[in-house]
Design a protein around this motif. Structure first.
Motif, PDB file in Angstrom:
ATOM      1  N   ILE A  60       0.841  -1.198   0.000  1.00 24.88           N
ATOM      2  CA  ILE A  60       0.000   0.000   0.000  1.00 24.88           C
ATOM      3  C   ILE A  60       0.873   1.243   0.000  1.00 24.88           C
ATOM      4  O   ILE A  60       0.610   2.218  -0.661  1.00 24.88           O
ATOM      5  N   ARG A  61       2.001   1.177   0.729  1.00 21.06           N
ATOM      6  CA  ARG A  61       2.863   2.351   0.800  1.00 21.06           C
ATOM      7  C   ARG A  61       3.614   2.542  -0.503  1.00 21.06           C
ATOM      8  O   ARG A  61       3.899   3.654  -0.918  1.00 21.06           O
ATOM      9  N   LEU A  62       3.982   1.429  -1.171  1.00 15.98           N
ATOM     10  CA  LEU A  62       4.741   1.533  -2.403  1.00 15.98           C
ATOM     11  C   LEU A  62       3.829   1.925  -3.572  1.00 15.98           C
ATOM     12  O   LEU A  62       4.224   2.655  -4.460  1.00 15.98           O
ATOM     13  N   SER A  63       2.608   1.389  -3.576  1.00 12.30           N
ATOM     14  CA  SER A  63       1.641   1.687  -4.634  1.00 12.30           C
ATOM     15  C   SER A  63       0.315   2.074  -3.984  1.00 12.30           C
ATOM     16  O   SER A  63      -0.534   1.218  -3.729  1.00 12.30           O
ATOM     17  N   PRO A  64       0.113   3.348  -3.665  1.00 11.76           N
ATOM     18  CA  PRO A  64      -1.099   3.775  -2.951  1.00 11.76           C
ATOM     19  C   PRO A  64      -2.342   3.406  -3.733  1.00 11.76           C
ATOM     20  O   PRO A  64      -2.345   3.398  -4.962  1.00 11.76           O
ATOM     21  N   ASP A  90      -6.489   6.750   4.884  1.00  9.00           N
ATOM     22  CA  ASP A  90      -7.080   5.722   5.746  1.00  9.00           C
ATOM     23  C   ASP A  90      -6.419   4.365   5.513  1.00  9.00           C
ATOM     24  O   ASP A  90      -6.179   3.602   6.456  1.00  9.00           O
ATOM     25  N   ALA A  91      -6.117   4.044   4.254  1.00  3.97           N
ATOM     26  CA  ALA A  91      -5.482   2.758   3.946  1.00  3.97           C
ATOM     27  C   ALA A  91      -4.098   2.673   4.568  1.00  3.97           C
ATOM     28  O   ALA A  91      -3.711   1.641   5.136  1.00  3.97           O
ATOM     29  N   ILE A  92      -3.335   3.781   4.462  1.00  2.00           N
ATOM     30  CA  ILE A  92      -1.990   3.790   5.054  1.00  2.00           C
ATOM     31  C   ILE A  92      -2.087   3.704   6.572  1.00  2.00           C
ATOM     32  O   ILE A  92      -1.334   2.975   7.239  1.00  2.00           O
ATOM     33  N   GLU A  93      -3.032   4.437   7.181  1.00  2.50           N
ATOM     34  CA  GLU A  93      -3.198   4.405   8.630  1.00  2.50           C
ATOM     35  C   GLU A  93      -3.588   3.008   9.103  1.00  2.50           C
ATOM     36  O   GLU A  93      -3.081   2.514  10.119  1.00  2.50           O
ATOM     37  N   ALA A  94      -4.450   2.331   8.341  1.00  3.28           N
ATOM     38  CA  ALA A  94      -4.858   0.975   8.704  1.00  3.28           C
ATOM     39  C   ALA A  94      -3.665   0.032   8.695  1.00  3.28           C
ATOM     40  O   ALA A  94      -3.512  -0.842   9.565  1.00  3.28           O
ATOM     41  N   THR A  95      -2.785   0.195   7.712  1.00  4.81           N
ATOM     42  CA  THR A  95      -1.587  -0.644   7.632  1.00  4.81           C
ATOM     43  C   THR A  95      -0.705  -0.445   8.855  1.00  4.81           C
ATOM     44  O   THR A  95      -0.219  -1.404   9.469  1.00  4.81           O
ATOM     45  N   ILE A  96      -0.472   0.814   9.236  1.00  5.98           N
ATOM     46  CA  ILE A  96       0.378   1.112  10.397  1.00  5.98           C
ATOM     47  C   ILE A  96      -0.226   0.527  11.671  1.00  5.98           C
ATOM     48  O   ILE A  96       0.474  -0.065  12.505  1.00  5.98           O
ATOM     49  N   LEU A  97      -1.531   0.667  11.834  1.00  9.60           N
ATOM     50  CA  LEU A  97      -2.191   0.137  13.033  1.00  9.60           C
ATOM     51  C   LEU A  97      -2.075  -1.386  13.090  1.00  9.60           C
ATOM     52  O   LEU A  97      -1.781  -1.956  14.143  1.00  9.60           O
ATOM     53  N   LYS A  98      -2.305  -2.055  11.962  1.00 12.89           N
ATOM     54  CA  LYS A  98      -2.230  -3.520  11.958  1.00 12.89           C
ATOM     55  C   LYS A  98      -0.819  -4.004  12.273  1.00 12.89           C
ATOM     56  O   LYS A  98      -0.630  -4.966  13.013  1.00 12.89           O
ATOM     57  N   GLU A  99       0.196  -3.332  11.702  1.00 13.63           N
ATOM     58  CA  GLU A  99       1.573  -3.741  11.969  1.00 13.63           C
ATOM     59  C   GLU A  99       1.920  -3.579  13.447  1.00 13.63           C
ATOM     60  O   GLU A  99       2.571  -4.444  14.047  1.00 13.63           O
ATOM     61  N   ARG A 149      -5.634   4.355  24.801  1.00 11.33           N
ATOM     62  CA  ARG A 149      -6.252   3.089  24.433  1.00 11.33           C
ATOM     63  C   ARG A 149      -7.641   3.337  23.820  1.00 11.33           C
ATOM     64  O   ARG A 149      -8.047   2.673  22.858  1.00 11.33           O
ATOM     65  N   VAL A 150      -8.356   4.331  24.378  1.00  3.69           N
ATOM     66  CA  VAL A 150      -9.678   4.679  23.838  1.00  3.69           C
ATOM     67  C   VAL A 150      -9.537   5.221  22.419  1.00  3.69           C
ATOM     68  O   VAL A 150     -10.303   4.871  21.510  1.00  3.69           O
ATOM     69  N   GLY A 151      -8.513   6.063  22.212  1.00  4.23           N
ATOM     70  CA  GLY A 151      -8.293   6.627  20.882  1.00  4.23           C
ATOM     71  C   GLY A 151      -7.962   5.550  19.860  1.00  4.23           C
ATOM     72  O   GLY A 151      -8.428   5.615  18.711  1.00  4.23           O
ATOM     73  N   LEU A 152      -7.174   4.543  20.265  1.00  4.83           N
ATOM     74  CA  LEU A 152      -6.852   3.446  19.351  1.00  4.83           C
ATOM     75  C   LEU A 152      -8.105   2.658  18.991  1.00  4.83           C
ATOM     76  O   LEU A 152      -8.327   2.331  17.822  1.00  4.83           O
ATOM     77  N   ARG A 153      -8.926   2.383  19.996  1.00  4.74           N
ATOM     78  CA  ARG A 153     -10.156   1.633  19.726  1.00  4.74           C
ATOM     79  C   ARG A 153     -11.071   2.395  18.766  1.00  4.74           C
ATOM     80  O   ARG A 153     -11.709   1.799  17.890  1.00  4.74           O
ATOM     81  N   GLN A 154     -11.133   3.698  18.906  1.00  9.81           N
ATOM     82  CA  GLN A 154     -11.976   4.501  18.019  1.00  9.81           C
ATOM     83  C   GLN A 154     -11.477   4.421  16.573  1.00  9.81           C
ATOM     84  O   GLN A 154     -12.264   4.303  15.629  1.00  9.81           O
ATOM     85  N   LYS A 155     -10.134   4.486  16.410  1.00  7.13           N
ATOM     86  CA  LYS A 155      -9.571   4.396  15.064  1.00  7.13           C
ATOM     87  C   LYS A 155      -9.843   3.021  14.455  1.00  7.13           C
ATOM     88  O   LYS A 155     -10.162   2.905  13.273  1.00  7.13           O
ATOM     89  N   LEU A 156      -9.686   1.969  15.277  1.00  5.90           N
ATOM     90  CA  LEU A 156      -9.934   0.619  14.779  1.00  5.90           C
ATOM     91  C   LEU A 156     -11.382   0.466  14.339  1.00  5.90           C
ATOM     92  O   LEU A 156     -11.681  -0.164  13.313  1.00  5.90           O
ATOM     93  N   ARG A 157     -12.293   1.053  15.124  1.00  6.39           N
ATOM     94  CA  ARG A 157     -13.715   0.960  14.787  1.00  6.39           C
ATOM     95  C   ARG A 157     -14.009   1.737  13.503  1.00  6.39           C
ATOM     96  O   ARG A 157     -14.733   1.272  12.625  1.00  6.39           O
ATOM     97  N   ARG A 158     -13.395   2.925  13.386  1.00  9.01           N
ATOM     98  CA  ARG A 158     -13.637   3.753  12.205  1.00  9.01           C
ATOM     99  C   ARG A 158     -13.105   3.103  10.931  1.00  9.01           C
ATOM    100  O   ARG A 158     -13.723   3.207   9.859  1.00  9.01           O
ATOM    101  N   LEU A 159     -11.960   2.411  11.061  1.00 10.40           N
ATOM    102  CA  LEU A 159     -11.328   1.789   9.887  1.00 10.40           C
ATOM    103  C   LEU A 159     -11.792   0.364   9.644  1.00 10.40           C
ATOM    104  O   LEU A 159     -11.304  -0.296   8.727  1.00 10.40           O
ATOM    105  N   GLY A 160     -12.726  -0.110  10.468  1.00  8.32           N
ATOM    106  CA  GLY A 160     -13.242  -1.457  10.284  1.00  8.32           C
ATOM    107  C   GLY A 160     -12.256  -2.545  10.677  1.00  8.32           C
ATOM    108  O   GLY A 160     -12.283  -3.636  10.099  1.00  8.32           O
ATOM    109  N   LEU A 161     -11.387  -2.242  11.642  1.00  7.69           N
ATOM    110  CA  LEU A 161     -10.357  -3.206  12.045  1.00  7.69           C
ATOM    111  C   LEU A 161     -10.644  -3.833  13.391  1.00  7.69           C
ATOM    112  O   LEU A 161      -9.808  -4.570  13.913  1.00  7.69           O
TER     113      LEU A 161
END
Length: 486
Positions: A427-431, A441-450, A470-482
Motif C-alpha cells: 500500500i505504501r509503495l503503490s497507494p 485511511d489505507a496507510i493508517e490501517a496498515t500502520i495500526l495492523k503492523e 487506548r480509547v483513541g486506538l479503539r476509536q480508530k480501529l472501529r472507524r477503519l473497520g479493524l
C-alpha cells in the motif's frame, strides 16, 4: 541397578555433574521438561549414581575441585562406555578440547553461558545417538550370524533408507526450480564424480548430498559429514585425516579420521569455503593422490572416498581474490549444483511447511494440529533468511506453543508474525486509488495492523507505541473497520 528408562516415566536419564548449586539447578530446570535428571556435586557422588542407575547422557562441568571434568569423563569412558559424555565449560582452552576428544571421547563441548534451546537440542541428539548406537550394535551382533533371514533384513533396511532419501522425497512443488537441480543430481549420482553444492545456509544441501549418496553404487557404505567451519585447522586436520598417539599434546591414542571411516562411501565437507589456504593444500593432495598421512604418522594410507563439498560462499569470487585455491575449486566442482533460497521458491513454501507440520504433529503427539489462515499469511509474507532450517524451527516452536488444534500467527516469533503485515506494505509503495482521505485511511490501517501484530494484539502496548490513548486506538480501529481484523 535401574534401567535407563524409569518404569514410572519412561524418560531417558541424564546425569548433571557440577560443583555449583546454581548451575546444577539451572540445568535441572531446563532438562526435566523432557528427561529424568540426576544431580551430583562431585565426581565421587556421580560415581555412586552411575553404579545405581543406567544413565543415557552425562553433562559434566570441566573446572571442578580435586578432579577435572575431562579426567572424570575419561574414567566414565572406561567404566561406562555406553554413556554419552558432554563437557560444560566457561573456558575455550584448546588443550582441554583436544584432551576431551582424545582421552574422554566426549560427544560435544558446550560453552557457558548456554542457551536453553541449544542445550535441549544437544541432549536430545545425544540420547538419539546412544539409542541408534545400541540398535546398531544389536544389528551387528545379529548380522554376524550370517543367516539368510538377517541378510535379507539388512538389504531391506538399506532399501528403506534409500527410499527415505530418494530425490522424489525432496519436498517441492511440480515445475519448481528444484526439479532441474534434483534431475541433474540424480543423473550424476551413479558416477564417481565430485560434486559441489552451492546455496545459503539452511537450503537443504545436506539432504541433497544424502540423496546423491544413496542413489550411488556406494549406498551400502558409510555417509560421513564434517562441518569445516566448526573447527580450527589443527583439529580439522586431525578429525579428517586422523592422528597417531603422541602426535601432539593430548594425543594419548590413535585416532582414525573421517576419510578412513568413509572409505568406500561418501564424505560431505560442509562449509568448505571457510577453510584456510594452508588446509586447502593438504586436502588437495588427498583428493589428487587418493591417500593421506595421519598427523604424526610415517606412512600414508590409501582411501577410496567420493567427496561432496558444500558452501554458502561465492567460491568463484573467492578464487578470483585468492582466498580459495583455484586448483582445489576445479577439483571439487566437477559438477556444481546451486540450491536457490526459499524466498525464490515461493511455490515450494506451502508443501514444505505442511511436511514440517506433519513431522511436528508426529514428534510432539499433536495429531489434530493445523494452520490457521493468519498463520499461513505470516508464513507466505516472511522472506525466510534462514531458509528451511528457520522455517522448521518456527513451525516446531509454534506447534509447542499453540493452544487447541490451531496454529495462529501469534504463535510465531515476532519477526515471522510480521509476515502477515508485509503484504500490506505494498500500500505504501503503490497507494490505492481513491480520494486523498481514502488513501490516508489505507496507510493508517496498515500502520495500526503492523503495530498490533508486533504486540500480539495487545492494544495497551500498541497505543503506547503509537502515542495514542487506548480509547483513541479503539476509536480508530472501529472507524477503519479493524475491530475484528484479528
Amino acid at each position: 541397578m535401574t534401567s535407563p528408562f524409569d518404569s514410572q516415566s519412561d524418560l531417558p536419564m541424564i546425569l548433571v555433574v557440577d560443583d555449583e548449586l546454581r548451575s546444577r539447578e539451572s540445568l535441572r530446570r531446563v532438562l526435566d521438561q523432557e528427561f529424568q535428571v540426576l544431580l551430583a556435586e562431585s565426581a565421587g557422588q556421580a560415581r555412586e549414581l552411575l553404579e545405581q542407575h543406567v544413565v543415557a547422557v552425562i553433562l559434566c562441568d570441566q573446572r571442578m575441585p580435586h578432579v577435572s571434568g575431562i579426567e572424570f569423563l575419561k574414567e566414565v569412558r572406561e567404566r561406562w562406555p555406553g554413556v554419552v559424555r558432554i563437557v560444560l565449560s566457561g573456558y575455550t582452552d584448546s588443550e582441554d578440547i583436544i584432551a576431551g576428544v582424545n582421552q574422554a571421547g566426549i560427544y560435544q563441548y558446550l560453552l557457558k553461558p548456554w542457551l536453553p534451546e541449544n542445550l535441549l537440542n544437544t541432549v536430545r541428539n545425544a540420547v538419539e545417538s546412544q539409542s541408534l548406537q545400541n540398535h546398531m550394535q544389536r544389528l551387528d551382533l545379529e548380522l554376524r550370524a550370517g543367516t539368510p533371514a538377517l541378510r535379507r533384513r539388512s538389504r531391506e533396511t538399506l532399501e528403506r533408507v534409500r527410499d527415505t532419501f530418494d530425490f522424489s522425497r525432496i519436498v517441492r512443488s511440480p515445475g519448481g526450480p528444484l526439479d532441474a537441480v534434483c534431475e541433474l543430481a540424480a543423473r550424476v549420482a551413479r558416477y564417481d564424480l565430485s560434486v559441489l553444492l552451492l546455496g545459503e545456509s539452511g537450503t537443504g544441501k545436506e539432504l541433497l548430498a544424502r540423496a546423491i549418496h544413496y542413489a550411488s553404487p556406494r549406498a551400502s557404505n558409510a555417509f560421513v559429514m564434517e562441518n569445516c567451519a566448526a573447527l580450527p585447522d589443527t583439529l580439522l586436520e586431525s578429525e579428517l585425516f586422523g592422528h597417531k598417539r603422541g602426535a601432539f599434546t593430548g594425543a594419548h591414542q590413535d585416532h582414525i579420521g573421517l576419510f578412513q571411516r568413509a572409505n568406500g562411501g561418501t564424505l560431505l565437507l560442509d562449509e568448505i569455503g571457510d577453510t584456510s589456504p594452508a588446509f586447502q593444500v593438504k586436502l588437495l593432495r588427498v583428493l589428487q593422490e587418493g591417500e593421506l598421512r595421519p598427523v604424526g604418522a610415517s606412512s600414508t594410507v590409501r582411501v577410496d572416498v567420493r567427496v561432496i563439498a558444500a558452501t554458502h560462499r561465492d567460491l568463484e569470487q573467492d578464487v578470483a581474490t585468492g582466498r580459495f585455491r583455484s586448483d582445489l575449486y576445479y577439483r571439487l566442482s566437477t559438477v556444481s549444483l546451486g540450491l536457490p533460497p526459499l524466498r525464490e521458491r515461493t511455490a515450494d513454501l506451502m508443501p514444505i511447511a505442511k511436511k514440517l507440520l506433519d513431522d511436528a504433529r508426529l514428534e510432539l503427539d499433536l495429531p489434530n494440529l493445523h494452520f490457521a489462515d493468519d498463520a499461513l499469511a505470516s508464513l507466505i509474507g516472511y522472506p525466510w533468511p534462514g531458509n528451511i532450517r528457520e522455517l522448521r524451527n518456527e513451525i516446531y516452536r509454534a506447534a509447542a506453543l499453540s493452544e487447541g488444534s490451531q496454529i495462529g500467527a501469534h504463535s510465531f516469533s515476532w519477526r515471522v508474525m510480521q509476515g502477515q503485515g508485509r503484504n500490506t506494505n505494498d500500500i505504501r509503495l503503490s497507494p490505492p486509488t481513491g480520494t486523498l482521505q481514502e488513501q490516508l485511511d489505507a496507510i493508517e490501517a496498515t500502520i495500526l495492523k503492523e503495530s498490533l501484530l508486533r504486540h500480539r494484539w495487545n492494544k495497551t502496548h500498541a497505543a503506547r507505541e503509537l502515542g495514542l490513548s487506548r480509547v483513541g486506538l479503539r476509536q480508530k480501529l472501529r472507524r477503519l473497520g479493524l475491530e475484528e481484523a484479528r
